[in-house]
Design a protein around this motif. Structure first.
Motif, PDB file in Angstrom:
ATOM      1  N   GLY A   1      21.824  49.729  38.394  1.00 25.57           N
ATOM      2  CA  GLY A   1      22.329  49.787  39.761  1.00 25.57           C
ATOM      3  C   GLY A   1      22.280  48.473  40.501  1.00 25.57           C
ATOM      4  O   GLY A   1      22.317  48.460  41.737  1.00 25.57           O
ATOM      5  N   LEU A   2      22.235  47.336  39.770  1.00 22.35           N
ATOM      6  CA  LEU A   2      22.219  46.033  40.423  1.00 22.35           C
ATOM      7  C   LEU A   2      23.607  45.706  40.971  1.00 22.35           C
ATOM      8  O   LEU A   2      24.612  46.274  40.555  1.00 22.35           O
ATOM      9  CB  LEU A   2      21.784  44.955  39.426  1.00 22.35           C
ATOM     10  CG  LEU A   2      20.417  45.157  38.761  1.00 22.35           C
ATOM     11  CD1 LEU A   2      20.122  44.016  37.800  1.00 22.35           C
ATOM     12  CD2 LEU A   2      19.312  45.267  39.813  1.00 22.35           C
ATOM     13  N   HIS A   3      23.637  44.775  41.909  1.00 19.65           N
ATOM     14  CA  HIS A   3      24.915  44.354  42.482  1.00 19.65           C
ATOM     15  C   HIS A   3      25.714  43.589  41.428  1.00 19.65           C
ATOM     16  O   HIS A   3      25.146  42.811  40.653  1.00 19.65           O
ATOM     17  CB  HIS A   3      24.693  43.480  43.709  1.00 19.65           C
ATOM     18  CG  HIS A   3      24.141  44.215  44.884  1.00 19.65           C
ATOM     19  ND1 HIS A   3      24.874  45.156  45.577  1.00 19.65           N
ATOM     20  CD2 HIS A   3      22.922  44.168  45.488  1.00 19.65           C
ATOM     21  CE1 HIS A   3      24.134  45.656  46.567  1.00 19.65           C
ATOM     22  NE2 HIS A   3      22.946  45.074  46.528  1.00 19.65           N
ATOM     23  N   PRO A   4      27.036  43.775  41.388  1.00 20.32           N
ATOM     24  CA  PRO A   4      27.843  43.047  40.402  1.00 20.32           C
ATOM     25  C   PRO A   4      27.901  41.560  40.722  1.00 20.32           C
ATOM     26  O   PRO A   4      27.669  41.136  41.858  1.00 20.32           O
ATOM     27  CB  PRO A   4      29.219  43.706  40.527  1.00 20.32           C
ATOM     28  CG  PRO A   4      29.260  44.255  41.916  1.00 20.32           C
ATOM     29  CD  PRO A   4      27.849  44.673  42.232  1.00 20.32           C
ATOM     30  N   LYS A   5      28.236  40.769  39.696  1.00 20.27           N
ATOM     31  CA  LYS A   5      28.424  39.340  39.901  1.00 20.27           C
ATOM     32  C   LYS A   5      29.647  39.074  40.776  1.00 20.27           C
ATOM     33  O   LYS A   5      29.710  38.052  41.456  1.00 20.27           O
ATOM     34  CB  LYS A   5      28.583  38.636  38.554  1.00 20.27           C
ATOM     35  CG  LYS A   5      27.432  38.845  37.592  1.00 20.27           C
ATOM     36  CD  LYS A   5      26.220  38.058  37.991  1.00 20.27           C
ATOM     37  CE  LYS A   5      26.384  36.591  37.772  1.00 20.27           C
ATOM     38  NZ  LYS A   5      25.151  35.814  38.026  1.00 20.27           N
ATOM     39  N   GLY A   6      30.589  39.991  40.752  1.00 17.80           N
ATOM     40  CA  GLY A   6      31.786  39.850  41.566  1.00 17.80           C
ATOM     41  C   GLY A   6      32.641  41.095  41.475  1.00 17.80           C
ATOM     42  O   GLY A   6      32.501  41.899  40.547  1.00 17.80           O
ATOM     43  N   VAL A   7      33.523  41.286  42.449  1.00 18.24           N
ATOM     44  CA  VAL A   7      34.440  42.419  42.488  1.00 18.24           C
ATOM     45  C   VAL A   7      35.843  41.879  42.745  1.00 18.24           C
ATOM     46  O   VAL A   7      36.042  41.071  43.663  1.00 18.24           O
ATOM     47  CB  VAL A   7      34.048  43.440  43.579  1.00 18.24           C
ATOM     48  CG1 VAL A   7      35.049  44.588  43.606  1.00 18.24           C
ATOM     49  CG2 VAL A   7      32.635  43.963  43.339  1.00 18.24           C
ATOM     50  N   ILE A   8      36.804  42.323  41.943  1.00 17.41           N
ATOM     51  CA  ILE A   8      38.177  41.865  42.064  1.00 17.41           C
ATOM     52  C   ILE A   8      39.022  43.003  42.630  1.00 17.41           C
ATOM     53  O   ILE A   8      39.123  44.070  42.014  1.00 17.41           O
ATOM     54  CB  ILE A   8      38.753  41.427  40.703  1.00 17.41           C
ATOM     55  CG1 ILE A   8      37.863  40.356  40.070  1.00 17.41           C
ATOM     56  CG2 ILE A   8      40.186  40.918  40.863  1.00 17.41           C
ATOM     57  CD1 ILE A   8      38.263  40.011  38.656  1.00 17.41           C
ATOM     58  N   SER A   9      39.603  42.778  43.799  1.00 13.53           N
ATOM     59  CA  SER A   9      40.599  43.689  44.335  1.00 13.53           C
ATOM     60  C   SER A   9      41.958  43.223  43.843  1.00 13.53           C
ATOM     61  O   SER A   9      42.368  42.095  44.109  1.00 13.53           O
ATOM     62  CB  SER A   9      40.561  43.696  45.868  1.00 13.53           C
ATOM     63  OG  SER A   9      41.597  44.504  46.382  1.00 13.53           O
ATOM     64  N   CYS A  10      42.668  44.071  43.107  1.00 12.05           N
ATOM     65  CA  CYS A  10      43.848  43.638  42.352  1.00 12.05           C
ATOM     66  C   CYS A  10      45.131  43.627  43.163  1.00 12.05           C
ATOM     67  O   CYS A  10      46.216  43.446  42.585  1.00 12.05           O
ATOM     68  CB  CYS A  10      44.024  44.536  41.127  1.00 12.05           C
ATOM     69  SG  CYS A  10      42.707  44.361  39.920  1.00 12.05           S
ATOM     70  N   ALA A  11      45.084  43.842  44.460  1.00 10.76           N
ATOM     71  CA  ALA A  11      46.302  43.852  45.269  1.00 10.76           C
ATOM     72  C   ALA A  11      46.999  42.498  45.200  1.00 10.76           C
ATOM     73  O   ALA A  11      46.382  41.462  45.451  1.00 10.76           O
ATOM     74  CB  ALA A  11      45.970  44.193  46.721  1.00 10.76           C
ATOM     75  N   GLY A  12      48.271  42.508  44.851  1.00 13.27           N
ATOM     76  CA  GLY A  12      49.052  41.289  44.790  1.00 13.27           C
ATOM     77  C   GLY A  12      48.957  40.530  43.495  1.00 13.27           C
ATOM     78  O   GLY A  12      49.648  39.523  43.312  1.00 13.27           O
ATOM     79  N   TYR A  13      48.138  40.992  42.562  1.00 15.49           N
ATOM     80  CA  TYR A  13      47.967  40.295  41.296  1.00 15.49           C
ATOM     81  C   TYR A  13      49.037  40.705  40.289  1.00 15.49           C
ATOM     82  O   TYR A  13      49.683  41.748  40.421  1.00 15.49           O
ATOM     83  CB  TYR A  13      46.590  40.592  40.701  1.00 15.49           C
ATOM     84  CG  TYR A  13      45.486  39.713  41.237  1.00 15.49           C
ATOM     85  CD1 TYR A  13      45.180  38.506  40.633  1.00 15.49           C
ATOM     86  CD2 TYR A  13      44.756  40.085  42.352  1.00 15.49           C
ATOM     87  CE1 TYR A  13      44.170  37.697  41.114  1.00 15.49           C
ATOM     88  CE2 TYR A  13      43.743  39.290  42.854  1.00 15.49           C
ATOM     89  CZ  TYR A  13      43.444  38.092  42.223  1.00 15.49           C
ATOM     90  OH  TYR A  13      42.436  37.292  42.713  1.00 15.49           O
ATOM     91  N   LYS A  14      49.194  39.876  39.268  1.00 14.93           N
ATOM     92  CA  LYS A  14      49.974  40.182  38.079  1.00 14.93           C
ATOM     93  C   LYS A  14      49.086  39.989  36.871  1.00 14.93           C
ATOM     94  O   LYS A  14      48.246  39.087  36.854  1.00 14.93           O
ATOM     95  CB  LYS A  14      51.208  39.275  37.971  1.00 14.93           C
ATOM     96  CG  LYS A  14      52.270  39.519  39.022  1.00 14.93           C
ATOM     97  CD  LYS A  14      53.474  38.611  38.791  1.00 14.93           C
ATOM     98  CE  LYS A  14      54.543  38.872  39.840  1.00 14.93           C
ATOM     99  NZ  LYS A  14      55.728  37.979  39.652  1.00 14.93           N
ATOM    100  N   VAL A  15      49.263  40.845  35.871  1.00 13.56           N
ATOM    101  CA  VAL A  15      48.459  40.759  34.654  1.00 13.56           C
ATOM    102  C   VAL A  15      49.296  40.072  33.581  1.00 13.56           C
ATOM    103  O   VAL A  15      50.394  40.538  33.241  1.00 13.56           O
ATOM    104  CB  VAL A  15      48.012  42.142  34.168  1.00 13.56           C
ATOM    105  CG1 VAL A  15      47.005  41.997  33.026  1.00 13.56           C
ATOM    106  CG2 VAL A  15      47.395  42.944  35.308  1.00 13.56           C
TER     107      VAL A  15
END
Length: 816
Positions: free
Chosen positions: A101-115
Motif C-alpha cells: 500500500g505504498l505510494h506509487p513512484k508516479g501516476v500517468i493520466s493518459c488524457a491526450g496521449y498516443k501510444v
C-alpha cells in the motif's frame, strides 16, 4: 536555465478571463435548456439492453512488470505497473511496494496521449512537434537507447513522454492494448449525466475557439475540465514559446528537442495547476446563482420560449437565401458519401463486437456442458462479466473502427483527424458489449433454479439468442445516433465558418427583440447556431432514414418494434450478481492493499522465462561508484526480508585441495571467506536463457524463497573492488578449479595468462566501456562474440585481470 516569455501565469489568466465570460453566459442557457427538457420531456427510444451503473466496482484492469526509462539518470529500471478502474497508470518500485500500500513512484493520466510501439514512429512525431530545424532519425537519439526492440512510448504534444520496454512481442501486444484502452477511456469526454455543467463547458470551449477562428473538431478535447482548459491555454502559448525559446536552446538537435520537451512538460503542469483552481472558482460562482436563475425562468417559461421563437424566425428569414445556397451547393452533395465513410468501418466494428460476444457465449455453453452444469458457471461467468473491459479481447473490435478515414473530407470540412470519431465509436462499442453481457447475466440468473446439466445448457442457448436479438436492435439505434452526431460535428462548424462572418454585424440588432429579464436565457449567437443546426439536421435525418430503409449495414427502421421484448427486465437493472459467491469457481483476489480487487486481464506468463526481478535495472549508462540505494536503506530492507543468495542454495563442500591451497600475506584465510567478501557485490541464481547465454544484473536485490532471477546482459566479468580478494583468487586458480569430479563435470580455470579451453571459444574479456547496450569491441574495433555456454559446470571463480573475477556456470544456473 531559461526564463520563458511570456509568463504562463499571465497567459492562463487572460484565457480564463475570456473563457469565464463565455462560461457565465452559457451556464444560464444550459440551465434553462435542462429545466425545459425536464418539463417537456424528450423523445428517446427504449433500450432493449440493460445498463449497469458501476461495472468496474472492485475491479482492476491489469498489472505486471516492465522496464521504464528514467530520464533523470538515463537508466532502464524495472517497474511494477498497476492499472486501476480509473485507467490511470501507476508505477511502483516493485510489486512488494504496491502490495504494502505504498505510494506509487508516479501516476500517468493518459488524457491526450498516443501510444506508439516503434522508435521510428516516435521520432517522426518528435520532429514535427518540437522546435528545431532538420529531421530526427533513429541514430540521432542519444537520450534514449532502447533496452529491447519491443518498445512502448506514451507521447503527448505538451506533457512528458514516457518510455517502456518489454522482453517479448507477446508482452508488447498485451501492454499496447492496455495502454490504448487507458488513452481511450481518458479521452472519452466529460460525463453526460450532468445536464448543466457538461453542456455549459463544451459549448463554452467551442464558442471560445470559434471566436479565435478555430472551427471544427479539436483533438485535445480530452481529459477532465482542468486539463482541457490547460490544452486551450497551451494552444496559444505553445507557439510563442517555440519561437522564443527554440532559438536559445544549445547542443545537437536531439538534445535541444529533449530539453524543449522538459521545458514544455514543466510549463504544462503549472498551467494545469492554475486552470484547476480558476475553473473550480468559476463553477462555484456559477452554482451560487443557480437558485435565483432557476426561480427567474420557471415563472416566465412560456414567455421566454415565445420570445426565443420570435428571434429564431427573424434570424432564419434574414439568412434563408444564403443558407439554402450553402446547403444545396456545399453540403447536400456530400452527405451520402460522408455517411458511407462513417458507416462502413463503424458497422464492421459493431459486427465484430457481436461476433466476439457470440464466440464467448458459445464457449460458455460448451464449458458449462463439459464441466458439470451450474456448478461450473462461477468461473466462466466471472470472466464473461468483464468481457467489455478486457482490452486484449476487445482489440479486434477496436481495430475495425481505426480504419475510419475522412481523407476526402478533412480539408473541406476542417477535420484535423478522425480520432475524435474513432474513439467515440469505440467507447460506444464497449458500452454495447457491457450492456449485452449484463443483460445476459440477468436473463440467465432468472432462469437458473436447480436445473440439470442439460437444462442449464439449453437455458444458456435460449438466453444467448434473446440477447443477440436485443443487441442487434440497440446497436442499430446507437449507430444511427452516432452517425447523426458525427455528421453534425462535421457540417455545422463548416457552415458557421461560411455564414457567421457575413452576419456577425447584423446579429446585435436582434437583441432589441428580447426583454431584459430574458436576455440571460436567450443569446442571439446561440439562436444563430440553432438555425443552422435545424436546417442541416433535416438533410442528415433523411440520409440516415434512407440507409435504414435499405437495411444498409443492418440498420433498422425507427418504426420497427422488437418482438418478445422484456419490459419487466428493467426492474433488475440495479441487481449485480456475484457469480463466484453463488456458484463458486471465482478467481482469487490479489494480495495486499488491493486484495479485494479482481484483475480483468490475466498476468503475462511466458513459457521458459522467469519473472522480472524486483528492483533490477538496465543502466544506460551506469556509474559503478555511486550506489543507487544508501547502506541504511539496504540494511532496512535486509532486516525486513533476508536475502536468499546463490551461495546458500548451491554452495559446494571444500575439497582437500581447496583446504590446503596456498595463501598470500594479507589475503583471506579460506575460500569461504573469499566467497563472503565477493557476495556483497552480488550473489544470485541466474537461469540460463534459451540461447545458452547467462545474464546478470549488478545490484543486490531482496529475493523470495526459492526465487530465480532473470538475466539482463551477457555474463562476462564481475568487478571485485578488494585487491586482496583478487590476489587470493589468483593464487587459487588451477589448484581449486581444474579438477574432474569423476562425473564428467570439468571446471575450467580462466587466467590472464592461460588460453581459454573448451567449451569456451573466442577472445577473452577485454576492458570496455559498459555505458549502454552496444556490444563490446576489441582493440581493433571489431565486435566481440559472447562466450557460448555448453556442457555443465560447477560453481567457481577465477581472476581474469587484476580487480576482475570470472564466474563459471552450472547446468541450470550461473552463480556470481
Amino acid at each position: 536555465s531559461i526564463d520563458p516569455v511570456p509568463s504562463h501565469e499571465a497567459c492562463t489568466r487572460q484565457v480564463m478571463e475570456e473563457f469565464g465570460r463565455v462560461y457565465k453566459q452559457q451556464y444560464a442557457v444550459a440551465l434553462f435548456n435542462s429545466v425545459r427538457f425536464e418539463i417537456e420531456g424528450g423523445a428517446s427510444g427504449q433500450s432493449q439492453l440493460l445498463h449497469r451503473s458501476d461495472p468496474l466496482q472492485d475491479k482492476s484492469i491489469f498489472s505486471g512488470d516492465l522496464f521504464q526509462y528514467l530520464e533523470e539518470n538515463k537508466k532502464w529500471r524495472n517497474r511494477f505497473i498497476y492499472v486501476a478502474d480509473s485507467y490511470n497508470i501507476s508505477y511502483y518500485e516493485n510489486k512488494l511496494a504496491h502490495d504494502r500500500g505504498l505510494h506509487p513512484k508516479g501516476v500517468i493520466s493518459c488524457a491526450g496521449y498516443k501510444v506508439l510501439s516503434s522508435m521510428q514512429e516516435y521520432l517522426e512525431l518528435l520532429s514535427h512537434s518540437l522546435p528545431g530545424k532538420g529531421t530526427v532519425v533513429a541514430g540521432d537519439s542519444p537520450f534514449l537507447k532502447c533496452a529491447s526492440p519491443f518498445l512502448l512510448v506514451l507521447w503527448h504534444p505538451y506533457a512528458r513522454h514516457h518510455y517502456f520496454s518489454v522482453r517479448t512481442e507477446k508482452e508488447q501486444q498485451k501492454w499496447l492494448a492496455v495502454f490504448q484502452d487507458c488513452v481511450r477511456h481518458a479521452n472519452s469526454g466529460l460525463p453526460e449525466e450532468n445536464r448543466v455543467l457538461t453542456p455549459t463547458f463544451t459549448d463554452s470551449i467551442r464558442l471560445y475557439r470559434q471566436g479565435k477562428g478555430h472551427y471544427g473538431t479539436w483533438d485535445m478535447m480530452c481529459g477532465d475540465a482542468a486539463r482541457i482548459l490547460a490544452n486551450l491555454v497551451m494552444e496559444s502559448l505553445y507557439v510563442e514559446l517555440r519561437s522564443l525559446i527554440g532559438p536559445r536552446l544549445k547542443g545537437k538537435l536531439p538534445q535541444r528537442q529533449r530539453d524543449w520537451m522538459l521545458i514544455s512538460d514543466a510549463m504544462y503542469r503549472q498551467v494545469i495547476a492554475h486552470t484547476q483552481v480558476q475553473y473550480e472558482a468559476l463553477v462555484q460562482a456559477a452554482e451560487v446563482e443557480r437558485p435565483s436563475l432557476d426561480a427567474a425562468f420557471r415563472k416566465d417559461m412560456d414567455q421566454i420560449i415565445a420570445s426565443k421563437e420570435q428571434v429564431y424566425g427573424r434570424i432564419r428569414a434574414m439568412m434563408h437565401t444564403r443558407l439554402e445556397q450553402v446547403l444545396r451547393t456545399s453540403v447536400q452533395p456530400y452527405i451520402t458519401s460522408m455517411l458511407e465513410d462513417l458507416m462502413e468501418p463503424v458497422s464492421r466494428g459493431f459486427y465484430e463486437v457481436r461476433d466476439v460476444l457470440f464466440r464467448e457465449l458459445v464457449d460458455l455453453s460448451k464449458n458449462t456442458l463439459n464441466d458439470g452444469g451450474a456448478e461450473a458457471l462461477g468461473k466462466h461467468m466471472e470472466r464473461l462479466s468483464m468481457l467489455a473491459f478486457h482490452p486484449v479481447k476487445m482489440r479486434s473490435c477496436y481495430e475495425k473502427v481505426e480504419q475510419l478515414s475522412l481523407e476526402g473530407l478533412q480539408k473541406r470540412f476542417d477535420v484535423s483527424s478522425p480520432s475524435v470519431f474513432t474513439q467515440r465509436a469505440q467507447i460506444l462499442m464497449r458500452e454495447q458489449m457491457d450492456n449485452a453481457v449484463y443483460t445476459f447475466e440477468q436473463l440467465l440468473h432468472q432462469s437458473l433454479q436447480g436445473q440439470s446439466r442439460e437444462q442449464v445448457y439449453k437455458t444458456v442457448q435460449c438466453c444467448q439468442d434473446r440477447v443477440l436479438k436485443k443487441y442487434d436492435y440497440d446497436s442499430s439505434s446507437v449507430r444511427k445516433n452516432f452517425f447523426k452526431e458525427a455528421l453534425l460535428q462535421l457540417i455545422v462548424p463548416y457552415m458557421l465558418k461560411q455564414l457567421y462572418p457575413a452576419y456577425a454585424a447584423d446579429l446585435p440588432r436582434f437583441r432589441e427583440l428580447i426583454f431584459e429579464d430574458f436576455s440571460r436565457f436567450i443569446l442571439v449567437e446561440n439562436v444563430f447556431e440553432e438555425v443552422i443546426l435545424h436546417s442541416v439536421t433535416k438533410d442528415i435525418m433523411t440520409a440516415v432514414k434512407e440507409a435504414a430503409v435499405q437495411r444498409r449495414h443492418n440498420l433498422y427502421r425507427d418504426s420497427m418494434v422488437l418482438n418478445n421484448s422484456d419490459p419487466n427486465l428493467n426492474l433488475l437493472e440495479e441487481n449485480p450478481i456475484d457469480w463466484a459467491s453463488q456458484y463458486g469457481g471465482g478467481e482469487g483476489h490479489t494480495r495486499g492493499a488491493n486484495r479485494k480487487h479482481k484483475q480483468i486481464v490475466s498476468m503475462i506468463q511466458l513459457d521458459g522465462m522467469g519473472p522480472v526481478p524486483y528492483g533490477s535495472c538496465m543502466e544506460v549508462p551506469g556509474v559503478e561508484e555511486i550506489p543507487e540505494e544508501s547502506e541504511r536503506q539496504l540494511a532496512e530492507e535486509l532486516q525486513e526480508k533476508p536475502l536468499a543468495t546463490a551461495g546458500d542454495l548451491h554452495r559446494q563442500p571444500l575439497t582437500p585441495t581447496q583446504q590446503t591451497a596456498p595463501k598470500s600475506p594479507g589475503s583471506p584465510e579460506s575460500v569461504e571467506e573469499i566467497r563472503q567478501l565477493i557476495s556483497p557485490v552480488r550473489e544470485v541464481v541466474v537461469p540460463l536463457s534459451e540461447e545458452g547465454e547467462s545474464v546478470l544484473s549488478r545490484e543486490m536485490v531482496p529475493l523470495e524463497e526459492g526465487e530465480q532471477i532473470k538475466a539482463i546482459t551477457s555474463v562476462k566479468e564481475v568487478l571485485v573492488r578488494n585487491s586482496a580478494v583478487a590476489s587470493a583468487i589468483q593464487e587459487l586458480d588451477t589448484a581449486v578449479l581444474g579438477e574432474d569430479d569423476g562425473e564428467g563435470l570439468v571446471e575450467y580455470a580462466v587466467d590472464s595468462d592461460v588460453e581459454l579451453g573448451q567449451p569456451f571459444t573466442g577472445s577473452g574479456p577485454q576492458h570496455h566501456d559498459d555505458s549502454g547496450f552496444q556490444s563490446p569491441t576489441n582493440e581493433h574495433g571489431e565486435e566481440e562474440k559472447p562466450w557460448p555456454i555448453a556442457g555443465r559446470y560447477k560453481a567457481g571463480a577465477a581472476v581474469v585481470d587484476p580487480g576482475q573475477v570470472m564466474v563459471t556456470l552450472e547446468q541450470e544456473s550461473c552463480i556470481l
